[in-house]
Design an enzyme around this catalytic site. Sequence first.
Site, PDB file in Angstrom:
ATOM      1  N   SER A  15       0.834  -1.199   0.000  1.00  0.00           N
ATOM      2  CA  SER A  15       0.000   0.000   0.000  1.00  0.00           C
ATOM      3  C   SER A  15       0.864   1.241   0.000  1.00  0.00           C
ATOM      4  CB  SER A  15      -0.935   0.021   1.226  1.00  0.00           C
ATOM      5  OG  SER A  15      -0.201   0.258   2.402  1.00  0.00           O
ATOM      6  N   ASP A 269      12.765   3.587   1.807  1.00  0.00           N
ATOM      7  CA  ASP A 269      11.908   3.516   3.003  1.00  0.00           C
ATOM      8  C   ASP A 269      12.667   2.998   4.223  1.00  0.00           C
ATOM      9  OD1 ASP A 269      12.051   0.885   1.989  1.00  0.00           O
ATOM     10  OD2 ASP A 269       9.873   0.611   1.852  1.00  0.00           O
ATOM     11  N   THR A 291       6.774  -5.880   4.713  1.00  0.00           N
ATOM     12  CA  THR A 291       6.830  -6.933   3.703  1.00  0.00           C
ATOM     13  C   THR A 291       8.193  -7.631   3.791  1.00  0.00           C
ATOM     14  OG1 THR A 291       5.326  -5.726   2.286  1.00  0.00           O
ATOM     15  CG2 THR A 291       6.708  -7.375   1.232  1.00  0.00           C
ATOM     16  N   GLY A 438       5.254  -2.147  10.323  1.00  0.00           N
ATOM     17  CA  GLY A 438       3.985  -2.849  10.537  1.00  0.00           C
ATOM     18  C   GLY A 438       4.095  -4.065  11.445  1.00  0.00           C
TER      19      GLY A 438
END
Length: 522
Positions: A15, A269, A291, A438
Amino acid sequence: MGVSAFAAVDLGASSGRVIVGRVVDDGDGARVLLHEVNRFPNGPVRVPAVDVGGPGGPGGPGGSAGSGAGGATGATLRWDVLALYRGVLDGLRAATREVGTLDGVGIDSWAVDHGLLDADGALLGNPVHYRDARTDGVPDKVFATVPAAELYARTGLQVQPFNTVFQLVAAQGTAALAAARRALLIPDLLGAWLTGAQVAEVTNASTTGLLDATTRTWATDVAERLGIDPRLLPPLRDAGVLLGHVRDDVRADLGHHAPLPVWTVGSHDTASAVVAVPATDPDFAYISCGTWSLVGLELDRPVLTEASRAANFTNEAGVDGTVRHLRNVMGLWVLQESIRTWNEAGLPADLPDLLAAAAQVPPLTTVVDVDAPEFLPPGDMPARIAAAAARTGQTPPQSQAETVRCILDSLALAYRRAVRQAAALADRDVRVVHVVGGGVRNELLCRLTADATGLPVVAGPVEGAALGNVLVQARAAGVLTGSLADLRAVGARGLDLVRHEPGGAGTPGTAQWDAAEARLFS
Ligand code: LFR
């Protein structure tokens, strides 16, 4: 201090997000408040090849299996980058509505992938996804020209089949590469659309395999030896400088009335996520857990030794001249793909339920090497896990809960190895492991990580990359000052961090982790 507001564009493999970061100070020191204003899906699109009879078509030399985009399957995995750009614009519009005037925009995304621009500056097709098979066998082809040891000594980059250098070599012979005048990494491509400026921000440039790890300049001689035109590579910029201002027509479309600066940030990132690690002890390791799980240390110089190469540790550029000495562990991808596989088969696969069930499964029953190449491409992970278990003489997981438990135990085992190897390779102590991203929400994984590493795990923040992105923008804009440690202190203020100690109830002991490791790696 008045309130300043920055928009962090953070694009992940599943996303994209636009997050407003307000820098506020109520008298207790500056802190950052994050608020997501747009989230949009991202993911691979498999695009079949169409034979037009030209040199780049499937019938031509560039389109044969394993060479040009088209790959062995006659289809190419691509990113829908225009949908991402639309998501970014929608997000910036929403951010403008929310705060009135933004003090800046910063963009970070996953690494290595790039768009090719032709002589008119037009995009030559949707960027190819790093999980596409076009790079199968390409690293060995490259090493025949530039030996692996030489490439590592120069660029410090781990061997991942998808490194930009391998992708560019894989694309040789395609019509798109022949027409290309520029290669822009994803955040730089979006930055060019917003501002017109064409640069390569250094943290992400370091993932190409074409940046000298010591001088942080393009290794143009390496590019030339590999037949890559160095003019494709744009001028380099550090994180934390002005990229340019959003073009007037774009700004009008966003409804933003004042000039809108775009700042370079750690555009990889992982570099932004490392900025946000709320470390207070300098002897920290980090796991940027999404991920992928990027596991390693922050150093002040690269480790370019043979031992580091053999362990496939990378030396990616961090913000402020730091080095991210880390290994890519396959990460939550394996779990995400398992859930996708189950959903497609019509099986219920709700993550919280699966994690609760996995917590009840006896630990370390079955472990697999999550970094094995078969887990890289999209596909049926439960079947691949069962095959890997059988191959190593273990009982394949029998249920969804056992599969999930196997994935989490295997990830924790991989983190344990990577943290220990990082410390040994860099000759550094590690006293705490920070988990950001995450994966922070996966409490069982954090507990297992503490237990496996034998170290306390501090979990948080979840939006690490966005926080690091905002911190670097705020310093570039003069709103914050100081070193990385000072930025980290600002970022940490107000975070809800959870600390997990090793040896919690019901977790396996060191001997069990040693035995599990021996099952796979002895
Ligand atoms: C994480 C990440 C990793 C990089 C991988 C592929 O999002 O950026 O650091 O190795 O994606 O680009």
